[in-house]
Design a protein around this motif. Structure first.
Motif, short mmCIF file in Angstrom:
data_model
loop_
_atom_site.label_atom_id
_atom_site.label_comp_id
_atom_site.label_asym_id
_atom_site.label_seq_id
_atom_site.Cartn_x
_atom_site.Cartn_y
_atom_site.Cartn_z
N LEU A 1 1.24 -1.11 -0.43
CA LEU A 1 0.00 -0.38 -0.09
C LEU A 1 0.79 1.36 -0.02
O LEU A 1 0.84 2.28 -0.71
CB LEU A 1 -0.90 -0.26 1.19
N PRO A 2 1.66 1.06 0.83
CA PRO A 2 2.54 2.93 0.97
C PRO A 2 3.38 3.21 -0.57
O PRO A 2 3.95 4.12 -0.50
CB PRO A 2 3.71 2.50 2.61
N GLU A 3 3.37 1.43 -0.99
CA GLU A 3 4.47 2.01 -2.53
C GLU A 3 4.04 2.13 -3.79
O GLU A 3 4.35 2.71 -4.37
CB GLU A 3 5.40 0.40 -2.87
N ARG A 4 2.14 2.28 -3.84
CA ARG A 4 1.16 2.90 -4.30
C ARG A 4 1.31 1.19 -5.55
O ARG A 4 1.63 1.59 -6.87
CB ARG A 4 1.65 3.71 -5.49
N VAL A 5 1.74 0.40 -4.87
CA VAL A 5 1.88 -0.79 -5.75
C VAL A 5 0.54 -1.04 -5.35
O VAL A 5 0.31 -2.16 -4.49
CB VAL A 5 2.68 -2.05 -5.87
#
Length: 252
Positions: free
Chosen positions: A179-183
């Motif tokens: 989630l934090p990596e925008r994947v």
């Protein structure tokens, strides 16, 4: 979201859902890396994509080999300069009772349905994170093709159920991690689909398996490909985490 210029890797691209997904993404303007073992089918699909104005790269690989799986990811990412979408579609279904199934058939399902997915995903995640941070889309996608067998356990499909239930749990945990990596991570769970899967069922059960789906108009691989395209076309603020699609006449 406009997908033109994005790069995808599709495993199991030589037939069925994988091939249909590759065609669909190519029509959306995605550069597609076609990964599977059957070179002739991949080459024919790449020619088809090129004739329609798309871009496809053939990568013949046995992704149950971790080194070859990682090499396939690197080849696609290097050739296209990025990797925005991973579709884990490779899989096999070998049905029989625990009493009669040879152990090597269980191993084969675990190797392709689980270990190969892990090999490819592990190698792809750094590239996907990089693309999410630099692309106009601002996001990257992993789409794992599971099955209703990841929700409903049935006799003679013990280890196939194991692999699909496992994929479901892996996908949800990975979704939270990335989630934090925008994947984004999405699980697509088709029911009965007109593919080669039943061709791999042993002689003793093939007729019974076909009788089970007799009277059910199966989904087409293109129906599942449409679901994949729907997932990856979403704007960055939207995450489709799970799609369950059954043939309209399917009860299980």
């Amino acid at each position: 979201m406009n997908l033109h210029g994005a790069a995808a890797l599709v495993t199991g691209a030589s037939s069925g859902i994988g091939a249909a997904t590759a065609r669909k993404l190519a029509r959306e303007g995605v550069m597609v890396g076609l990964v599977a073992r059957r070179w002739d089918r991949l080459a024919a699909l790449a020619e088809e994509v090129a004739a329609a104005g798309g871009t496809a790269l053939v990568v013949q690989a046995d992704i149950t080999d971790p080194d070859r799986a990682a090499g396939a990811v690197e080849e696609v990412a290097d050739s296209f300069g990025r990797l925005d979408i991973l579709v884990n579609s490779a899989g096999v279904m070998l049905l029989d009772s625990a009493l009669h199934t040879p152990l090597d058939e269980w191993d084969r399902m675990v190797d392709l349905n689980v270990r190969a997915m892990l090999h490819v995903t592990h190698a792809a995640v750094p590239h996907l994170i990089g693309s999410a941070s630099t692309s106009p889309r601002g996001v990257a996608d992993i789409v794992n093709i599971s099955s209703t067998a990841g929700r409903v356990a049935r006799p003679t499909s013990t280890v196939y159920n194991l692999t699909k239930f496992g994929m479901n749990g892996f996908s949800e945990a990975l979704r939270q991690e990335l989630l934090p990596e925008r994947v984004r991570v999405c699980l697509v769970e088709p029911g009965v689909v007109s593919t080669e899967l039943l061709d791999h069922v042993g002689d003793s059960l093939r007729d019974a398996a076909r009788r089970q789906v007799d009277g059910v108009e199966p989904l087409r691989p293109e129906d599942v490909a449409d679901a994949v395209a729907y997932v990856v076309r979403q704007e960055r603020r939207v995450a489709i985490n799970e799609i369950l699609l059954r043939a309209a006449d399917q009860t299980w």
